[in-house]
Design a protein around this motif. Sequence first.
Motif, PDB file in Angstrom:
ATOM      1  N   VAL A 193      56.146  46.016  51.884  1.00 37.16           N
ATOM      2  CA  VAL A 193      56.382  44.665  52.389  1.00 37.16           C
ATOM      3  C   VAL A 193      57.018  43.784  51.330  1.00 37.16           C
ATOM      4  CG1 VAL A 193      55.282  42.572  53.318  1.00 37.16           C
ATOM      5  CG2 VAL A 193      54.507  44.824  54.070  1.00 37.16           C
ATOM      6  N   PHE A 194      56.483  43.846  50.095  1.00 34.00           N
ATOM      7  CA  PHE A 194      56.888  42.901  49.052  1.00 34.00           C
ATOM      8  C   PHE A 194      57.600  43.537  47.858  1.00 34.00           C
ATOM      9  CE2 PHE A 194      52.838  41.122  50.841  1.00 34.00           C
ATOM     10  CZ  PHE A 194      53.379  39.990  51.435  1.00 34.00           C
ATOM     11  N   SER A 195      57.708  44.857  47.818  1.00 31.09           N
ATOM     12  CA  SER A 195      58.181  45.562  46.613  1.00 31.09           C
ATOM     13  C   SER A 195      57.341  45.182  45.398  1.00 31.09           C
ATOM     14  CB  SER A 195      59.663  45.259  46.334  1.00 31.09           C
ATOM     15  OG  SER A 195      60.480  45.724  47.365  1.00 31.09           O
ATOM     16  N   PHE A 196      56.041  45.064  45.615  1.00 32.54           N
ATOM     17  CA  PHE A 196      55.127  44.621  44.563  1.00 32.54           C
ATOM     18  C   PHE A 196      54.071  45.688  44.315  1.00 32.54           C
ATOM     19  CE2 PHE A 196      51.496  42.349  42.794  1.00 32.54           C
ATOM     20  CZ  PHE A 196      52.094  41.509  41.865  1.00 32.54           C
ATOM     21  N   ASP A 197      53.883  46.031  43.050  1.00 29.36           N
ATOM     22  CA  ASP A 197      52.873  47.020  42.678  1.00 29.36           C
ATOM     23  C   ASP A 197      51.752  46.317  41.921  1.00 29.36           C
ATOM     24  OD1 ASP A 197      51.346  49.151  41.937  1.00 29.36           O
ATOM     25  OD2 ASP A 197      52.859  50.135  40.703  1.00 29.36           O
ATOM     26  N   SER A 198      50.615  46.147  42.592  1.00 31.03           N
ATOM     27  CA  SER A 198      49.471  45.482  41.956  1.00 31.03           C
ATOM     28  C   SER A 198      48.568  46.479  41.238  1.00 31.03           C
ATOM     29  CB  SER A 198      48.650  44.740  43.017  1.00 31.03           C
ATOM     30  OG  SER A 198      48.084  45.660  43.935  1.00 31.03           O
ATOM     31  N   ASN A 199      48.881  47.781  41.375  1.00 34.47           N
ATOM     32  CA  ASN A 199      48.029  48.833  40.815  1.00 34.47           C
ATOM     33  C   ASN A 199      46.602  48.701  41.333  1.00 34.47           C
ATOM     34  OD1 ASN A 199      47.597  51.121  39.251  1.00 34.47           O
ATOM     35  ND2 ASN A 199      47.073  49.970  37.405  1.00 34.47           N
ATOM     36  N   CYS A 200      46.489  48.269  42.597  1.00 32.52           N
ATOM     37  CA  CYS A 200      45.173  47.906  43.147  1.00 32.52           C
ATOM     38  C   CYS A 200      44.230  49.091  43.316  1.00 32.52           C
ATOM     39  CB  CYS A 200      45.349  47.178  44.476  1.00 32.52           C
ATOM     40  SG  CYS A 200      46.037  48.209  45.804  1.00 32.52           S
ATOM     41  N   GLN A 201      44.753  50.317  43.288  1.00 30.04           N
ATOM     42  CA  GLN A 201      43.860  51.475  43.405  1.00 30.04           C
ATOM     43  C   GLN A 201      43.113  51.760  42.114  1.00 30.04           C
ATOM     44  OE1 GLN A 201      44.894  54.859  46.057  1.00 30.04           O
ATOM     45  NE2 GLN A 201      47.007  54.200  45.761  1.00 30.04           N
ATOM     46  N   GLU A 202      43.640  51.215  41.019  1.00 31.45           N
ATOM     47  CA  GLU A 202      43.051  51.491  39.708  1.00 31.45           C
ATOM     48  C   GLU A 202      42.354  50.289  39.082  1.00 31.45           C
ATOM     49  OE1 GLU A 202      42.673  54.283  38.453  1.00 31.45           O
ATOM     50  OE2 GLU A 202      44.145  55.616  39.352  1.00 31.45           O
ATOM     51  N   LYS A 203      42.750  49.089  39.493  1.00 31.99           N
ATOM     52  CA  LYS A 203      42.120  47.900  38.909  1.00 31.99           C
ATOM     53  C   LYS A 203      42.033  46.810  39.976  1.00 31.99           C
ATOM     54  CE  LYS A 203      46.406  45.750  37.251  1.00 31.99           C
ATOM     55  NZ  LYS A 203      47.182  45.280  36.113  1.00 31.99           N
ATOM     56  N   PRO A 204      41.105  45.852  39.806  1.00 28.84           N
ATOM     57  CA  PRO A 204      40.935  44.809  40.829  1.00 28.84           C
ATOM     58  C   PRO A 204      42.201  43.972  41.010  1.00 28.84           C
ATOM     59  CG  PRO A 204      39.062  44.837  39.303  1.00 28.84           C
ATOM     60  CD  PRO A 204      40.108  45.741  38.718  1.00 28.84           C
ATOM     61  N   SER A 205      42.474  43.633  42.264  1.00 32.34           N
ATOM     62  CA  SER A 205      43.601  42.763  42.606  1.00 32.34           C
ATOM     63  C   SER A 205      43.064  41.610  43.436  1.00 32.34           C
ATOM     64  CB  SER A 205      44.654  43.542  43.420  1.00 32.34           C
ATOM     65  OG  SER A 205      45.483  42.665  44.156  1.00 32.34           O
ATOM     66  N   GLU A 206      43.316  40.389  42.983  1.00 30.08           N
ATOM     67  CA  GLU A 206      42.812  39.210  43.690  1.00 30.08           C
ATOM     68  C   GLU A 206      43.360  39.137  45.111  1.00 30.08           C
ATOM     69  OE1 GLU A 206      41.734  34.784  41.905  1.00 30.08           O
ATOM     70  OE2 GLU A 206      43.791  35.488  41.792  1.00 30.08           O
ATOM     71  N   TYR A 207      44.639  39.453  45.270  1.00 31.35           N
ATOM     72  CA  TYR A 207      45.287  39.396  46.575  1.00 31.35           C
ATOM     73  C   TYR A 207      44.682  40.431  47.525  1.00 31.35           C
ATOM     74  CZ  TYR A 207      48.924  40.137  50.130  1.00 31.35           C
ATOM     75  OH  TYR A 207      49.587  40.297  51.313  1.00 31.35           O
ATOM     76  N   ILE A 208      44.529  41.660  47.043  1.00 27.84           N
ATOM     77  CA  ILE A 208      43.958  42.725  47.876  1.00 27.84           C
ATOM     78  C   ILE A 208      42.508  42.405  48.230  1.00 27.84           C
ATOM     79  CG2 ILE A 208      43.313  45.169  47.942  1.00 27.84           C
ATOM     80  CD1 ILE A 208      46.354  44.603  48.158  1.00 27.84           C
ATOM     81  N   ALA A 209      41.751  41.889  47.261  1.00 29.14           N
ATOM     82  CA  ALA A 209      40.352  41.520  47.519  1.00 29.14           C
ATOM     83  C   ALA A 209      40.271  40.439  48.586  1.00 29.14           C
ATOM     84  CB  ALA A 209      39.690  41.039  46.227  1.00 29.14           C
ATOM     85  N   ALA A 210      41.241  39.514  48.594  1.00 27.92           N
ATOM     86  CA  ALA A 210      41.249  38.440  49.591  1.00 27.92           C
ATOM     87  C   ALA A 210      41.487  38.994  50.992  1.00 27.92           C
ATOM     88  CB  ALA A 210      42.317  37.403  49.236  1.00 27.92           C
ATOM     89  N   ILE A 211      42.398  39.959  51.134  1.00 28.15           N
ATOM     90  CA  ILE A 211      42.659  40.561  52.441  1.00 28.15           C
ATOM     91  C   ILE A 211      41.422  41.308  52.947  1.00 28.15           C
ATOM     92  CG2 ILE A 211      43.960  42.373  53.642  1.00 28.15           C
ATOM     93  CD1 ILE A 211      46.411  41.541  52.122  1.00 28.15           C
ATOM     94  N   LEU A 212      40.780  42.053  52.075  1.00 27.04           N
ATOM     95  CA  LEU A 212      39.573  42.774  52.464  1.00 27.04           C
ATOM     96  C   LEU A 212      38.466  41.799  52.865  1.00 27.04           C
ATOM     97  CD1 LEU A 212      39.593  45.537  49.694  1.00 27.04           C
ATOM     98  CD2 LEU A 212      40.039  45.866  52.133  1.00 27.04           C
ATOM     99  N   GLU A 213      38.352  40.683  52.130  1.00 27.44           N
ATOM    100  CA  GLU A 213      37.323  39.690  52.462  1.00 27.44           C
ATOM    101  C   GLU A 213      37.617  39.015  53.798  1.00 27.44           C
ATOM    102  OE1 GLU A 213      34.614  36.439  50.274  1.00 27.44           O
ATOM    103  OE2 GLU A 213      36.742  36.196  49.862  1.00 27.44           O
TER     104      GLU A 213
END
Length: 424
Positions: free
Chosen positions: A108-128
């Motif tokens: 979607v964004f061409s953005f790599d947050s490395n969220c599988q290996e370390k916490p991501s604020e954006y990903i945590a917000a979607i899950l919440e």
Amino acid sequence: CHYLHIRSMSHVQGPSNIALKDMLYYSFLKPWLGDGLLLSAGDKWSRHRRMLTPAFHFNILKPYMKIFNESANIMHAKWQRLVSEGSTHLDMFEHISLMTLDSLQKCVFSFDSNCQEKPSEYIAAILELSTLVAERHLQILLHLDFLYYLTSEGRRFRKACRLVHDFTDAVIQERRCTLSSQGIDDFLKAKAKTKTLDFIDVLLLSKDEDGKGLSDEDIRAEADTFMFEGHDTTASGLSWVLYHLARHPEYQERCRQEVQELLRDRKPKEIEWDDLAQLPFLTMCIKESLRLHPPVPLVSRCCTQDIELPDGRVIPKGVICLISIFGTHHNPAVWPDPEVYNPSRFNPENIKERSPLAFIPFSAGPRNCIGQTFAMTEMKVVLALTLLRFCILCDHTEQRRKPELVLRAEGGLWLQVEPLSSGP
């Protein structure tokens, strides 16, 4: 409004465009998702659907194959590490949801947050946000906005919405600036070098028949909707098919042999676009799992005109119909022995004998899931690579289904993973 539960959608074959989405439940998502395809209606929905269709053309999806492979590789490397540390039982929903969010953020964004290996604020917000919406649905008093936003959950919901919106808005603004400074031709030339147009790019470049594009607010709504609709649904589909293959090792091994044969002389072991049609049994296993455990078990529609049923009864205008995808998929009149996991139901010969409305994991009609090819592609890639590298086992206890926004398992869906020596 009156409510009517329809067990089998195959009994209702009126025009699909007469049934608008019931907004009672979907309205909880509105502050987060805005007027995206999931929640919009009428002319706005029709215009956006036409404009977004090119975003899911196979020429756009093909380059995403690299992303699906990479995201699966990251998840599998994490599994290998966890197994080496003694953790062999893993919650599939937890791991696969992070993997699908990782893939989506890149697509979607061409953005790599490395969220599988370390916490991501954006990903945590979607899950919440997903969790909060599911919880709110179960508390009738909190259906009232003015009460909900007085609670700590309502405040958390608003905070998470702001975080998600700020992230999406920042990407849109940055991309608009780039497009404005480079011009469309140079922008597309630069994108051609990376061979990937992401979802934001396609939305920015989309024009309707009058040459009018989407507003920033529209783009944000569609991007946020895709992030929401695309992660949990695919994670549910993948988690449940792994569960079924763990319970049926003979089918699991047949899938594995199919993948091994396909990739036997290839290094690195990577699934390519043309491979997707060469995995017929694996595809049948996915479809049979989607039948037994459809990621979205229920959809609702409000009838905008009377609908006459085959027996002469009429569903009046204004009635909200709850269409049970789960019920349709378990209807013994359509599916003999409906609780049995049997991939051969999806042999080409057997498919011919059934109504196209007997199997509707992506809904049906004009408002069916626009991203179904994206989802099936990702599921095939991830399942193929998973079975190539791991043996999946279970303890043969029945998993209790837990319908939320998607069909989950109570307490998580825990399976045992054993690395295979063949590996990547």
